[in-house]
Design an enzyme around this catalytic site. Sequence first.
Site, PDB file in Angstrom:
ATOM      1  N   ASN A  30     -15.445 -42.980   5.888  1.00  0.00           N
ATOM      2  CA  ASN A  30     -15.303 -42.349   4.583  1.00  0.00           C
ATOM      3  C   ASN A  30     -13.845 -42.241   4.118  1.00  0.00           C
ATOM      4  OD1 ASN A  30     -18.074 -41.966   4.409  1.00  0.00           O
ATOM      5  ND2 ASN A  30     -17.963 -39.970   5.434  1.00  0.00           N
ATOM      6  N   HIS A  88     -13.437 -50.606 -19.004  1.00  0.00           N
ATOM      7  CA  HIS A  88     -14.809 -50.052 -18.929  1.00  0.00           C
ATOM      8  C   HIS A  88     -15.431 -50.334 -17.560  1.00  0.00           C
ATOM      9  CE1 HIS A  88     -14.734 -49.851 -23.400  1.00  0.00           C
ATOM     10  NE2 HIS A  88     -14.057 -50.985 -23.258  1.00  0.00           N
ATOM     11  N   GLN A 114       2.716 -11.182 -12.714  1.00  0.00           N
ATOM     12  CA  GLN A 114       2.693 -11.328 -11.255  1.00  0.00           C
ATOM     13  C   GLN A 114       1.655 -12.371 -10.834  1.00  0.00           C
ATOM     14  OE1 GLN A 114       3.470  -7.877  -8.632  1.00  0.00           O
ATOM     15  NE2 GLN A 114       1.303  -8.015  -8.094  1.00  0.00           N
ATOM     16  N   LYS A 139       2.331 -16.297  -9.672  1.00  0.00           N
ATOM     17  CA  LYS A 139       2.905 -16.786  -8.418  1.00  0.00           C
ATOM     18  C   LYS A 139       1.963 -17.613  -7.570  1.00  0.00           C
ATOM     19  CE  LYS A 139       6.288 -13.433  -8.711  1.00  0.00           C
ATOM     20  NZ  LYS A 139       5.648 -13.110 -10.023  1.00  0.00           N
ATOM     21  N   LYS A 147     -20.864 -44.883   9.035  1.00  0.00           N
ATOM     22  CA  LYS A 147     -19.984 -44.511   7.927  1.00  0.00           C
ATOM     23  C   LYS A 147     -18.502 -44.485   8.283  1.00  0.00           C
ATOM     24  CE  LYS A 147     -20.909 -43.323   4.336  1.00  0.00           C
ATOM     25  NZ  LYS A 147     -21.329 -41.998   3.821  1.00  0.00           N
TER      26      LYS A 147
END
Length: 575
Positions: A290, A161, A327, A330, A288
């Site tokens: 990231n 949890h 088709q 694909k 930052k």
Amino acid sequence: MLNKTSNTTWGGRFEQAPDADAVQFNASLAFDHVLYQHDIAGSKAHAEMLARQKLISQQEAALIMQGLAEIEAEMDQGQHPLDYACEDIHMFIEHLLIQKIGDAAKKLHTGRSRNDQVALDLRLYVRKSADSIREQLQTLMETLNTLATNHQQDRMPGYTHLQQAQPISLGHYFAAYYCMFQRDGKRLDDWHARMNYSPLGACALAGSNLPLDRQFIAEKLQFSGIIENTLDAVSDRDFVIEFCSVASIIMMHLSRLSEDMILWATQEFNFVSLHDAFSTGSSLMPNKKNPDLPELIRGKSGRVFGHLMSILTVMKGLPLAYNKDMQEDKECLFDTVNTLSACLKIMSPFLKSLRFNTELMQEKAAGGYLDATEVLESLVLKGMPFRMAHHQVGQWVRKAMENQCSLAEIQMNTIEKKPFHLCTGMELQAEDIKNILALANEIRQSPKKFNKTLANKKLVMLFEKPSFRTRLSFSLAIQELGGVAVESIESSRKQEHPADMMRVLNGYADFVMMRTHDDGVFAKMAEHADIPVINGLSALYHPCQILACWHFYFHPFLLHSLFQQSVLLTVQQAQ
Ligand code: ARG
């Protein structure tokens, strides 16, 4: 490719030229061109078979084989710009072959339809793709194995949890992912064994009257055999769906692993630092760094799951056998292969680049009462019923949190110094009572064996309203076990304060057994006790419970024997 009135491949019965938008809408060449090598491999095997079966001449076959080899080499070098008027890769290559070798090329499609041709090409494509995916999985597993080995001793909190649960090792963590990807590899093996059958020769849907040798082609292209039912051969894409489902599971595993790394890289967790080479900055915020890569992997998993859903949905309502809807399989399949492969490729170097803050992990593993389950299990090993131990350790955790100390400190205090009201919330199972009674019975059968159990121990009995039977049975039990019983009845100590009384008892007695319904008095006694104190008569619980609990906290054997005897007597009295 297009002449004025019709398509040269299938336009015989058409009078009107196709609409340009319709042609474009119908075409798959823009994406199915990636099948060209497989289409050529299939055509070569087919041509060889046709010659063996004398459906075309050896010379024609040789011309076809040579022509196809050249086309492949030319396409490898990008020499043939795609002609979108050729509906798909199958017709494009046939068109190139006709241009190259002339009439012999027009015999290649003998005993074949694009329906079995595309089913074959797609199998060859996905089989090869799966081989390289399996290799990539292997590389990732090696990386995980190294991480698991290197971090075997590095403790960290394990979570459920997303709450700290129990200590684990970082190595254990990575080993878990190793196992998951290992299973994924096995899933691909299973899938391979199921899908590796050749559809060629099924033709449009019903096979052919020509003497085709389907088995020859299957062997030539390393299939385990042929798909016997021709309708099945051309109409199902379960092998695509199953591959996409394995791919989705792999992506799900990659995504979860990514999620943990993203979380661990937050300032809040700080379990891992991202390498500059595998992270990105913000265009606005200079502070930052990231985790774009694992975020993208996490994001791309959605895309792969989507493809699986698309193909399932495309297939679900199709009447047998081939329908053009197919088709649409694909782009989903190709993108699944490409996406999965890209994610697998980046995951290994990304993981290798991470620096784990093992000190902080260790610190977090040591705090937070993560040893609670271990303590609980140690009580269970001593014989305490699981529920009772769970409740007990839960109480210790609460106390430890209140006192801001470790579980071990609370446990020591509780056991060695401060007996507390043991009756609260304890549960005793029928099985436990049976065991206690069995032991009591053993004591009764051979008292001699136990007659030193309480040697030199003084037990004080403080009884509220003792009956003669109770006093006698307890006193005799103690004496039989070699101890000394001192009894006191309530009327004789009316004026005495429990704290004062306990101070004296601490000095003289080894154990105190009360039999009172006054829980307040008992609690006061227990609070001031340095020696075990038990209330053998609770308004809340059966004495058996209390006795059993007691035994776990203190001198297991001594009191066990003693009180079991009492339990037996109590039970006998009750009968
Ligand atoms: N491009 C087609 C596909 O991908 C090839 C098969 C076409 N067959 C047909 N009967 N039109 O499915």
